[in-house]
Structure formats: C-alpha cells, structure tokens
Scaffold this motif. Structure first.
Motif, PDB file in Angstrom:
ATOM      1  N   THR A 202      50.516  41.539  35.708  1.00  0.00           N
ATOM      2  CA  THR A 202      49.307  40.827  35.283  1.00  0.00           C
ATOM      3  C   THR A 202      49.628  39.866  34.146  1.00  0.00           C
ATOM      4  O   THR A 202      49.127  38.728  34.116  1.00  0.00           O
ATOM      5  CB  THR A 202      48.227  41.834  34.848  1.00  0.00           C
ATOM      6  OG1 THR A 202      47.869  42.638  35.969  1.00  0.00           O
ATOM      7  CG2 THR A 202      46.987  41.127  34.334  1.00  0.00           C
ATOM      8  N   LEU A 203      50.477  40.293  33.215  1.00  0.00           N
ATOM      9  CA  LEU A 203      50.881  39.420  32.110  1.00  0.00           C
ATOM     10  C   LEU A 203      51.732  38.250  32.615  1.00  0.00           C
ATOM     11  O   LEU A 203      51.595  37.125  32.134  1.00  0.00           O
ATOM     12  CB  LEU A 203      51.649  40.235  31.075  1.00  0.00           C
ATOM     13  CG  LEU A 203      50.831  41.268  30.306  1.00  0.00           C
ATOM     14  CD1 LEU A 203      51.740  42.205  29.528  1.00  0.00           C
ATOM     15  CD2 LEU A 203      49.851  40.577  29.363  1.00  0.00           C
ATOM     16  N   CYS A 204      52.608  38.505  33.587  1.00  0.00           N
ATOM     17  CA  CYS A 204      53.416  37.417  34.160  1.00  0.00           C
ATOM     18  C   CYS A 204      52.530  36.412  34.887  1.00  0.00           C
ATOM     19  O   CYS A 204      52.779  35.203  34.851  1.00  0.00           O
ATOM     20  CB  CYS A 204      54.475  37.980  35.096  1.00  0.00           C
ATOM     21  SG  CYS A 204      55.793  38.886  34.249  1.00  0.00           S
ATOM     22  N   ASP A 205      51.479  36.905  35.568  1.00  0.00           N
ATOM     23  CA  ASP A 205      50.498  36.005  36.181  1.00  0.00           C
ATOM     24  C   ASP A 205      49.852  35.131  35.117  1.00  0.00           C
ATOM     25  O   ASP A 205      49.663  33.921  35.302  1.00  0.00           O
ATOM     26  CB  ASP A 205      49.391  36.803  36.884  1.00  0.00           C
ATOM     27  CG  ASP A 205      49.872  37.632  38.058  1.00  0.00           C
ATOM     28  OD1 ASP A 205      50.961  37.338  38.571  1.00  0.00           O
ATOM     29  OD2 ASP A 205      49.149  38.555  38.450  1.00  0.00           O
ATOM     30  N   GLU A 206      49.482  35.742  34.010  1.00  0.00           N
ATOM     31  CA  GLU A 206      48.713  35.066  32.968  1.00  0.00           C
ATOM     32  C   GLU A 206      49.545  34.043  32.190  1.00  0.00           C
ATOM     33  O   GLU A 206      49.093  32.926  31.927  1.00  0.00           O
ATOM     34  CB  GLU A 206      48.151  36.114  32.002  1.00  0.00           C
ATOM     35  CG  GLU A 206      47.415  35.559  30.797  1.00  0.00           C
ATOM     36  CD  GLU A 206      47.035  36.634  29.805  1.00  0.00           C
ATOM     37  OE1 GLU A 206      46.753  36.288  28.634  1.00  0.00           O
ATOM     38  OE2 GLU A 206      47.034  37.835  30.182  1.00  0.00           O
ATOM     39  N   HIS A 257      49.771  39.497  43.347  1.00  0.00           N
ATOM     40  CA  HIS A 257      50.213  38.843  42.110  1.00  0.00           C
ATOM     41  C   HIS A 257      50.961  37.550  42.438  1.00  0.00           C
ATOM     42  O   HIS A 257      52.020  37.586  43.070  1.00  0.00           O
ATOM     43  CB  HIS A 257      51.133  39.772  41.312  1.00  0.00           C
ATOM     44  CG  HIS A 257      50.419  40.929  40.687  1.00  0.00           C
ATOM     45  ND1 HIS A 257      49.692  40.807  39.520  1.00  0.00           N
ATOM     46  CD2 HIS A 257      50.305  42.221  41.072  1.00  0.00           C
ATOM     47  CE1 HIS A 257      49.174  41.983  39.199  1.00  0.00           C
ATOM     48  NE2 HIS A 257      49.513  42.857  40.136  1.00  0.00           N
ATOM     49  N   PRO A 258      50.458  36.399  41.991  1.00  0.00           N
ATOM     50  CA  PRO A 258      51.172  35.145  42.273  1.00  0.00           C
ATOM     51  C   PRO A 258      52.537  35.083  41.601  1.00  0.00           C
ATOM     52  O   PRO A 258      53.416  34.341  42.051  1.00  0.00           O
ATOM     53  CB  PRO A 258      50.225  34.075  41.724  1.00  0.00           C
ATOM     54  CG  PRO A 258      49.373  34.773  40.708  1.00  0.00           C
ATOM     55  CD  PRO A 258      49.216  36.170  41.227  1.00  0.00           C
ATOM     56  N   SER A 259      52.742  35.837  40.527  1.00  0.00           N
ATOM     57  CA  SER A 259      54.026  35.793  39.822  1.00  0.00           C
ATOM     58  C   SER A 259      55.164  36.339  40.673  1.00  0.00           C
ATOM     59  O   SER A 259      56.325  35.943  40.486  1.00  0.00           O
ATOM     60  CB  SER A 259      53.937  36.574  38.509  1.00  0.00           C
ATOM     61  OG  SER A 259      53.533  37.907  38.737  1.00  0.00           O
ATOM     62  N   VAL A 260      54.878  37.249  41.610  1.00  0.00           N
ATOM     63  CA  VAL A 260      55.929  37.838  42.444  1.00  0.00           C
ATOM     64  C   VAL A 260      56.308  36.843  43.534  1.00  0.00           C
ATOM     65  O   VAL A 260      55.533  36.575  44.443  1.00  0.00           O
ATOM     66  CB  VAL A 260      55.465  39.174  43.071  1.00  0.00           C
ATOM     67  CG1 VAL A 260      56.544  39.722  44.005  1.00  0.00           C
ATOM     68  CG2 VAL A 260      55.133  40.188  41.984  1.00  0.00           C
TER      69      VAL A 260
END
Length: 538
Positions: A202-206, A257-260
């Motif tokens: 969640t933090l990587c997304d943000e 998660h878009p970060s993945v």
C-alpha cells in the motif's frame, strides 16, 4: 527445518510465531470476497477497461453489488455500469470504460478510490474501499514497458528486519523504508525472499515504487546448509501443495496493487515440476504481470517458466554466463535482463575494509558505472543492490539453544572475529537496522540519480553569455519541466529556465547571470514536484 522458504536458514535464527500484524474483521455470512480489479489500458494507452470481479462467500446468492469511483483529486467519476444483481453462480463481473484516466507510474503515483458495496433487501451490509492505479505492464521484445514507455529499474533488495525484534516488519519501519528508497532515487524494491505485508505494498502504491513480489521458496536444491532439509523439493509431489498454496495467497492478496509489476516464483533454486506448476498457475490466474524464475539457467530451453531474465551479480562490464544464460554489456537480445541482485555492499571482504576503508566509498563509483551502462543497454532492465538493510540480529546468549539453533555462525560466510551475540549475514545494507544512513546510502542516491548533469567544467569561451549545461533526463515518465531547478551563484539564488526535455532524452539546461567569473562555483539543485532533492551539482 523443512520449510521451503529457508527463512530460518538465512536469518541465522529460527522463525516462528506471529511476525506481522494480525487483524480480525467481522463479516456478514454472505459477502463478496476475492475481489479482483483489472485496469487494462487500451492500445493507445489513453482509455482503460475497468473490470471488477469476485465471488460471493456462501448461499443464498441474492442481493446486488454496487461500485463507485473517485479520481486522485476526489472527483466522482460517472460509470456506465454501477451495479449488478447476483446470479446463481455466486460470481460477478462489472465492466466500465474509463475515459482518459490519470495513469499510475512510479513517478506519478496517482490513485483512484473504488468503493464496493454489497446490498441485501436494499440495505448495505458490506462495504470496502480499494485504491486503484490505472497502468499497463508489457514485455515488448527485450524491453519492459509501463503505460507504453520503457522503464529502467534502479533498486535494492529488502528483507523484513527490526533492530530489536529480528525478522519482523512493523508499519513504522515499512513507511521509513519506502521513504528512504524514494530519497535514495530508487524506483524499485525486490521483496527478498518472501511476500511483503499488505501495508508495505500500500505504501509502494502511494509513494511510487515498483515491486518484484517474491514467493517464499528459496535455495531449493542450492546453497542450503545440512541442518535444513529437504534441500531439494523442486519436483517432490509431497511439497506441491506448499508451493501452490502460498503462491495463491500472494497472487490473490496482492493482485490489486499497481506497484507490483513482477512476480517471482522463488530465489536461486534448481528447477523442477513444482516450479513449472507455479508458473503455469500464475499465468492462468494473472495475465497482467510478467514472471521471473531465479536461476533461469536451470530451466530447459523447451520449457516456458519465465518472461524476464533474472541474473545475479554481474561484473562491472555486465558480461556474464550464469548456468548457461549469457548477458553482454548488461543486455540480452531476446528478453529484458534484470540483475535483481547486484552491486553487493562490501561486508564479506572484512580484511580489505580494514586495510582500505575507502573501498566503501569506491563501491559507489562502481554502482554509478554499472547503472550508467545498464541504462544504455539494449535489453538491460535494471538492477537491485544487495541489500537495502543490514542483516544483523542481536540475540542474547541466555536464550536456550544459543549456538545450537539460535545464533549459528557459518564460518564460510561470517569470519570468526564477527562471532558474538550479533549474528546474521553481515552489514550488507545501505542503511543499518535502525535505518540510519550509511555512506553507501548517499552513493546510491548519487549513482541512481535520474537527473544527470553531463558536464560540470566550462571554459571562459563557453561561459561568455548564458551557460548551456548538457543534461540527461534519466526519468521514465517525467519531463524535466516538472522539476524545480535552482542555482546559487556568488551568494544569489536563481531559478533555471524550464527545460522541455522528455524521458530518456539528452538536452541543454540554460543558466543566466550578468557575468560568469573564472573559478567561481555554481551550486545547482533539482527537486521533484514533492520537494524531494533529486540531485545537487557544483
């Protein structure tokens, strides 16, 4: 000891009990679960298909599902299909076309909020908010694209580690790690060698960090000490359930998660049928992300088990042959090559460090050379430093089993003079376990800088009038006009002219002054839209 993750092995202490936050949720008997949100960008990357699907937990299958969505600026977006009546199958799919959505990438982490509500008899009985990023990951030949643009990954490997609690990840340290990664000019973290927490993603997304999401299968058929068995489970059907069950948990829980952007089915393993089953299951379940396998040289040429070439520890020139897989100049002609372990921070060669402490600083020059070359390499996707955080655990010798299970020191890894109450693999991080910045942190920030001044010394003839400074935009999705570039000359601050220079392009930064004097330094600084310092030059 029979864990396929080898987690206790490379931690040098047994991993058991509850290591992460646990929460309990009260849910109605009937509710939507396994929510899957897919944001497929169309071929021109302008519009997107928003597909929300899931299953209903139990019968009776009745009621309806409704969704709403707001953009990153809290504006509600009209939808063509807002709700759906639950059918007898107990599954649902809601489809919408999003016109010109704000796209998510690591440099512009724009997130929408999608609210899903389940109604029975007209009353809402379940509601949940999901953060959504509109982005598309593709493999095009030997390049990886995000939203149609080639990306280059500059990152590090991260373990869960806490200075007092061992192999533990806390929300406070996770936020600190993501902020440190951004400050160090990283855009990529590999979650070695197990999936991260939901909060970390969640933090990587943000904040905007690309993530390689790794299944907890490590050193199968390689590198294990005798205390951990079985060393080889890659084709053992008794372990197939473990491979697939934990892989399913990772994929299902992390797919929104878009970060993945990368799935890893394990670290430095021999290949076998359990890995082939893992790859096939992932590709049948989630087609939106490529998969890697480490070590790919163990995979027969006739078998499909990865789409990105994972290579570990190249030399300074990027030429390597690892179990038959070859890269030249950090590139590969057919696949994107990622060196998701590279540039090992000096900790093993402790005698050299004692004799020549400056080797720690010279490590940064090596990293700078490697990153410059992989950035230019055809088929070079990027690299990840080993590692981000020191791997040391402070263990009291009063613990039962100390030097038996707790605190085993491998003499082939840790020299005798390192033995004591602090164990692990060593101080291989760019920050220590308390997240204090080491010299390697600042070298990483400089080497990974996406704002590259190509030339810093000028002749009097070149400085006769506006100073034309050659610059290289090494961002993937950012125009240099988005940066705030200022400089100080003879005690006065100035703003540089806005430079319209696209990603991966070379150009000129123009500086003005009434008169440039020989020998007088110019101090230049570039900040991003959030005020973070990207780089400084003299």
């Amino acid at each position: 000891a029979d864990g396929i993750s080898y987690g206790s092995g490379y931690a040098k202490h047994p991993i058991g009990g509850i290591l992460r936050d646990v929460s309990l949720r009260a849910l109605p008997k009937v509710y939507p679960r396994e929510i899957c949100i897919v944001t497929n960008l169309a071929e021109n990357y302008k519009h997107a298909d928003l597909v929300v699907s899931g299953t209903i937990s139990s019968r009776p299958f009745r009621g309806r599902i409704g969704i709403s969505i707001t953009d990153p600026y809290n504006t509600k977006i009209p939808l063509q299909q807002k709700e759906i009546i639950i059918e007898d199958t107990g599954t649902f799919t809601i489809r919408n076309v999003m016109r010109s959505p704000h796209k998510w990438d690591a440099e512009h982490p724009r997130l929408y909020t999608l609210t899903l509500t389940y109604f029975e008899d007209g009353q809402p009985v379940y509601r949940n908010d999901h953060k959504v990023g509109f982005r598309k990951v593709e493999i095009n030949g030997n390049r990886m694209l995000v939203n149609g643009k080639e990306i280059k990954l500059r990152g590090a490997n991260r373990h869960d580690i806490h200075p007092l609690l061992g192999r533990v990840s806390t929300p406070e340290y996770e936020r600190r790690d993501v902020r440190l990664a951004k400050e160090a000019n990283m855009n990529f973290i590999r979650t070695s060698h197990y999936p991260p927490t939901e909060n970390f993603l969640t933090l990587c997304d943000e904040y905007g960090i690309y993530v390689e999401d790794e299944s907890a299968v490590c050193f199968v058929g390689s590198h294990r000490t005798a205390a951990y068995y079985p060393g080889a489970s890659e084709s053992d059907t008794a372990f197939t359930g473990r491979y697939l069950s934990q892989l399913r948990e990772m994929v299902v829980n992390h797919r929104n998660h878009p970060s993945v952007i990368l799935r890893s089915i394990g670290n430095e393993n021999s290949f076998g049928s359990n890995f082939k089953l893992s790859y096939d299951w992932v590709k049948a379940t989630d087609t939106t992300r490529p998969v890697i396998f480490s070590y790919p040289g163990h995979v027969p040429d006739s078998v499909k088990a990865y789409e990105v070439l994972s290579m570990h520890y190249p030399g300074i020139d990027g030429n390597m042959n690892q179990i038959g897989k070859i890269t030249r100049g950090f590139g590969h002609p057919d696949l994107p090559a990622i060196f998701d372990e590279w540039a090992h921070v000096a900790c093993y060669n402790n005698f050299t460090i004692k004799e020549d402490p400056n080797i720690r600083d010279f490590w940064g020059r090596s990293l700078d050379s490697m990153w410059t070359r992989v950035y230019e390499a055809d088929g070079g996707l990027g690299g990840a430093i080993w590692g981000m955080i020191d791997e040391t655990f402070m263990l009291p010798d009063t613990l039962p089993g100390f030097n038996n299970w707790w605190g085993i020191v491998d003499p082939h890894v840790i020299p005798a003079e390192y033995s004591g109450h602090t164990v692990g693999y060593g101080e291989w991080g760019i920050v220590d376990t308390w997240r204090r910045k080491k010299p390697e942190f600042w070298n990483t920030k400089k080497a990974y800088s996406p704002f590259k001044i190509v030339k810093t010394r000028f002749s009097p003839e070149e400085a006769n009038g506006p100073l034309n400074v050659p610059v290289y935009n090494r961002f993937d999705h950012t125009n240099l006009s988005e940066l705030k570039i200022k400089y100080r000359y003879r005690g006065k601050n100035h703003l540089a002219d806005k430079t319209n220079l696209g990603p991966h392009q070379k150009g000129t930064l123009v500086l003005h002054s009434g008169k440039w004097l020989p020998g007088e330094p110019i101090y230049l600084e570039a900040r991003d839209g959030n005020g973070r310092i990207i780089d400084q030059y003299t």
